[in-house]
Scaffold this motif. Structure first.
Motif, PDB file in Angstrom:
ATOM      1  N   ARG A 263       0.985  -1.082  -0.002  1.00 50.84           N
ATOM      2  CA  ARG A 263      -0.251  -0.007  -0.068  1.00 50.84           C
ATOM      3  C   ARG A 263       1.022   1.193  -0.119  1.00 50.84           C
ATOM      4  O   ARG A 263       1.921   1.353   0.592  1.00 50.84           O
ATOM      5  CB  ARG A 263      -0.723   0.089   1.272  1.00 50.84           C
ATOM      6  N   VAL A 264       0.476   2.244  -0.861  1.00 48.48           N
ATOM      7  CA  VAL A 264       1.208   3.510  -0.905  1.00 48.48           C
ATOM      8  C   VAL A 264       0.114   4.841  -0.554  1.00 48.48           C
ATOM      9  O   VAL A 264      -0.850   4.685  -0.871  1.00 48.48           O
ATOM     10  CB  VAL A 264       1.769   3.583  -2.264  1.00 48.48           C
ATOM     11  N   ARG A 265       0.571   5.556   0.080  1.00 54.52           N
ATOM     12  CA  ARG A 265      -0.168   6.844   0.652  1.00 54.52           C
ATOM     13  C   ARG A 265       0.050   7.855  -0.268  1.00 54.52           C
ATOM     14  O   ARG A 265       1.279   8.306  -0.649  1.00 54.52           O
ATOM     15  CB  ARG A 265       0.489   7.442   1.759  1.00 54.52           C
ATOM     16  N   VAL A 266      -0.837   8.197  -1.206  1.00 49.20           N
ATOM     17  CA  VAL A 266      -0.878   9.484  -2.114  1.00 49.20           C
ATOM     18  C   VAL A 266      -1.859  10.396  -1.804  1.00 49.20           C
ATOM     19  O   VAL A 266      -3.235  10.453  -1.926  1.00 49.20           O
ATOM     20  CB  VAL A 266      -1.296   8.820  -3.501  1.00 49.20           C
ATOM     21  N   GLY A 267      -1.528  11.429  -0.850  1.00 49.13           N
ATOM     22  CA  GLY A 267      -2.323  12.512  -0.350  1.00 49.13           C
ATOM     23  C   GLY A 267      -3.430  11.749   0.692  1.00 49.13           C
ATOM     24  O   GLY A 267      -2.796  10.964   1.501  1.00 49.13           O
ATOM     25  N   ARG A 268      -4.516  11.763   0.603  1.00 48.32           N
ATOM     26  CA  ARG A 268      -5.455  11.093   1.521  1.00 48.32           C
ATOM     27  C   ARG A 268      -5.873   9.660   1.018  1.00 48.32           C
ATOM     28  O   ARG A 268      -6.770   9.126   1.507  1.00 48.32           O
ATOM     29  CB  ARG A 268      -6.871  12.014   1.720  1.00 48.32           C
ATOM     30  N   LEU A 269      -5.555   9.445  -0.040  1.00 52.57           N
ATOM     31  CA  LEU A 269      -5.557   8.070  -0.935  1.00 52.57           C
ATOM     32  C   LEU A 269      -4.634   6.972  -0.324  1.00 52.57           C
ATOM     33  O   LEU A 269      -3.420   7.286  -0.550  1.00 52.57           O
ATOM     34  CB  LEU A 269      -5.687   8.416  -2.464  1.00 52.57           C
ATOM     35  N   GLN A 270      -5.112   5.775   0.082  1.00 54.27           N
ATOM     36  CA  GLN A 270      -4.400   4.706   0.135  1.00 54.27           C
ATOM     37  C   GLN A 270      -4.564   3.868  -1.143  1.00 54.27           C
ATOM     38  O   GLN A 270      -5.534   3.335  -1.675  1.00 54.27           O
ATOM     39  CB  GLN A 270      -4.748   3.701   1.376  1.00 54.27           C
ATOM     40  N   VAL A 271      -3.197   3.686  -1.787  1.00 54.40           N
ATOM     41  CA  VAL A 271      -3.442   2.931  -3.092  1.00 54.40           C
ATOM     42  C   VAL A 271      -2.577   1.397  -2.892  1.00 54.40           C
ATOM     43  O   VAL A 271      -1.604   1.167  -2.590  1.00 54.40           O
ATOM     44  CB  VAL A 271      -2.427   3.677  -4.257  1.00 54.40           C
ATOM     45  N   LEU A 272      -3.443   0.596  -3.022  1.00 54.25           N
ATOM     46  CA  LEU A 272      -3.159  -0.711  -3.020  1.00 54.25           C
ATOM     47  C   LEU A 272      -2.405  -1.221  -4.569  1.00 54.25           C
ATOM     48  O   LEU A 272      -3.016  -1.163  -5.532  1.00 54.25           O
ATOM     49  CB  LEU A 272      -4.354  -1.857  -2.916  1.00 54.25           C
TER      50      LEU A 272
END
Ligand code: AVJ
Length: 323
Positions: A263-272
């Protein structure tokens, strides 16, 4: 840093919001993709210059060899009193080779979004051509342009787009960009555009997978940039570079591959990211002469002349209005 400090900084720097939106949109889409212009922060631009010096990356050497051999002829075809509008202020060597042969150029108009490279290339050019009027534009060349008023009436406006950067655009966007240039150059104008040629897979793939690993560093630097500018937490060792030639589509497709589920944090988004998931970051299209003529035709342009380097790896195409 406090949450508030972040908020204040965001408000004062709207470009970061644009960047965040672009990146979030790309990482939400399926399959994931990020635009290739994200490569070119300061570090990325420096890495690209290093790529140009790698033995496998034939494009830049071929294009310079082409100009060394044909710049005189090209200048004859363009004629005197040309206003040279350059998309991207790029590799100054190429522009210099061209300008050296042009008869009484009216102005050089370099267009480059980042002001620092723009300033540097202007400085270099001013030293070489102290008489040449330089009219820089610090804007995004894919957007509609308002060219500066030239210091005297040009006989012809020529849009110069070297380096096969046209190949980074998908066919529809490339046609759109050519159509835009067609408008800017006017009835009597022309477009001088570099286009890398189709050739055997091994040669093309080697160019995007240099042994020294510079292209890998260039590709992954995009993640470093997002970590720095957007506070993402991409773990660099968990991703890798992959560049393959898709012969059917006639293009190098560069992906960043996730080596494990993460998982990666992109602003308030968590991207899987799934294990082995591929995120598209670049196309580099390769053309046959027919391919390029067809692309030009869809933009209302005709190929007037084509020049090649001695090994016919690369082409420089001169396009004028077809209708
Ligand atoms: C600067 C777009 C011409 O596509 O060959 C080089 C960029 N990417 N190696 C290209 C690039 C990976 C380059 N252009």
């Amino acid at each position: 840093m406090s949450v508030q400090a972040y908020a204040v900084r965001d408000e004062q720097r709207p470009p970061d919001n644009v960047l965040l939106q672009v990146v979030q949109r790309g990482l939400r889409s399926q399959p994931k993709r990020l635009p290739s212009w994200l490569f070119y922060d300061e570090q990325g631009s420096a890495l690209f210059e290093q790529i140009c010096e790698q033995p496998e990356y034939y494009l830049t050497r071929a294009e310079i060899a082409l100009l060394n051999q044909h710049a005189g002829d090209i200048a004859q075809v363009l004629g005197p009193d040309v206003r040279l509008v350059e998309y991207g202020s790029g590799h100054a060597v190429k522009t210099r080779l061209l300008l050296e042969h042009l008869a009484t150029p009216v102005a050089w108009v370099p267009i480059e979004l980042s002001t620092e490279p723009l300033r540097r290339s202007m400085e270099g050019m001013a030293k070489h051509f102290p008489q040449l009027p330089i009219q820089p534009l610090a804007v995004d060349f894919t957007r509609p342009l308002r060219l500066p008023v030239p210091p005297r009436a040009p006989r012809r406006t020529v849009v110069y787009f070297p380096g096969s950067t046209i190949g980074n655009f998908e066919e529809r966007e490339a046609a759109q960009l050519l159509r835009k240039m067609r408008g800017e150059m006017g009835d009597n104008g022309g477009i001088l555009v570099g286009a890398d040629l189709k050739k055997d897979r091994a040669t093309i793939e080697a160019a995007y997978n240099d042994r020294a690993g510079i292209t890998t560093a260039f590709t992954l630097n995009m993640l470093t940039r997002l970590n720095r500018e957007l506070g993402c937490n991409f773990e660099l060792s968990a991703f890798r570079h992959r560049a393959r030639y898709n012969a059917m589509a006639g293009r190098i497709e560069t992906h960043i591959i996730s080596q494990r589920e993460q998982r990666v944090r992109v602003g308030r988004l968590q991207v899987l990211f799934r294990e082995d998931e591929a995120m598209l970051v670049e196309y580099s299209c390769k053309y046959s002469l027919e391919d390029f003529a067809a692309l030009a035709a869809t933009a209302g342009l005709a190929v007037q002349r084509v020049w090649f380097d001695p090994e016919a790896m690369f082409s420089l195409q001169y396009l004028t209005r077809a209708i």
